[in-house]
Design an enzyme around this catalytic site. Structure first.
Site: not given
Ligand code: GLY
Length: 310
Positions: A173, A202, A224-225
């Site tokens: 990111t 998302v 990790v989102g």
């Molecule tokens: N932090 C970016 C994603 O997991 O989409």
């Protein structure tokens, strides 16, 4: 007051530190260029948009050009911008075929509907007359084909689009947090996602969990989102500062909680007094900052160093 700036190009596992030299050079060049905008009197919001565009345009990083491909081989990008002074959040989720998602987040700052997803974002891109642009690079297409060849055994794509970088497959990111000479804060975050994710997944990058700012502090997250959302990391750090903790304490406590929950993430932050802080639960955080007198970075932080401040 003296402007402050911190940027990141993701967080990662790392198997060889040699490739970090090129990443450091990219981050230092961008932090220097954006800091010039701040010293010339540019606003925090302008600096954040400029920094995000430069990072999105650098194919090494997983945002804009060089974004990872999703499970169906398509690039879908997400980005957000928060004006801390107005406490105003805007963003796009899973937008395709444009060069700089952060520009859409910037446009949406002035709109009533400020967070648009796929179809709505596509409509807005045409309304803004943004040229059609394919952000997929040969490296990312090759990477996707190899991973599909392995029947999608890997969970994510590489953080850095450079086979010599020595950086293991992980999440990326980009993000920028700025404090301008008027004491105003802004934060921006942009991503191609995790890579190989399901259609419709998302990202945290267009949520207050991944990008948040008020008059007190601003934070941009990477990693990790799903972990970042579970921690509500960006908003949590900022609110802790508003409630009286200093920035370093707020980051340390929030990262300690994230470590307890076995997460995989990183964050950059600054506050209205000009303090800068960062934290991570993964081995490497690719971040660089400008204090007004010097440029520094977090690339040499070891596995055991989970946070820092200046
Ligand atoms: N932090 C970016 C994603 O997991 O989409």
């Amino acid at each position: 007051m003296t402007p402050k700036l911190i940027i990141h190009g993701g967080a990662s596992s790392l198997d060889d530190k040699g490739g970090l030299a090129t990443v450091r050079q990219s981050l230092h060049q961008i932090v220097a260029a954006v800091y010039e905008t701040l010293t010339a009197g540019g606003s925090a919001l302008e600096a954040v948009v400029q920094g995000c565009e430069l990072l999105e345009n650098n194919p090494r990083f997983n945002a804009g050009t060089g974004s990872v491909l999703q499970s169906d081989g398509q690039v879908r990008m997400s980005a957000s911008l928060m004006d801390g002074d107005r406490q105003n959040f805007s963003g796009v989720i899973n937008v395709s075929r444009i060069k700089n998602p952060i520009q859409m987040a910037q446009f949406l700052q002035g709109q009533t509907d400020r967070i648009l997803s796929d179809y709505g974002a596509a409509d807005l891109a045409r309304e803004m007359q943004l040229p059609i642009y394919d952000p997929a690079t040969d490296f990312r297409i090759q990477e996707w084909m190899e991973e599909r060849g392995e029947d999608v055994r890997k969970k994510m794509a590489r953080l850095i689009a450079d086979p010599t970088a020595g950086i293991e497959a992980r999440k990326g990111t980009i993000g920028v947090v700025a404090l301008d000479s008027n004491g105003k804060i802004a934060a921006g975050t942009s991503t191609g996602g995790k890579g190989l994710e399901r259609i419709g997944r998302v990202s945290d990058s267009a949520m207050p969990a991944g990008n948040y700012a008020t008059r007190f502090a601003g934070v941009s997250c990477t990693g990790v989102g799903e972990d970042i959302i579970n921690e509500c990391l960006a908003a949590k750090v900022v609110i802790r500062v508003k409630d009286g903790q200093d920035l370093a304490q707020a980051m340390e406590k929030s990262i300690a909680e994230a470590l307890d929950n076995n997460t995989d993430l990183g964050a950059i932050a600054l506050d209205h007094q000009g303090h800068i802080a960062w934290g991570k639960t993964c081995p490497v955080l690719l971040a660089a900052y400008h204090t007004g007198t010097a440029i520094g970075d977090t690339l040499e932080l070891t596995d055991g160093d989970h946070h820092g401040n200046i």
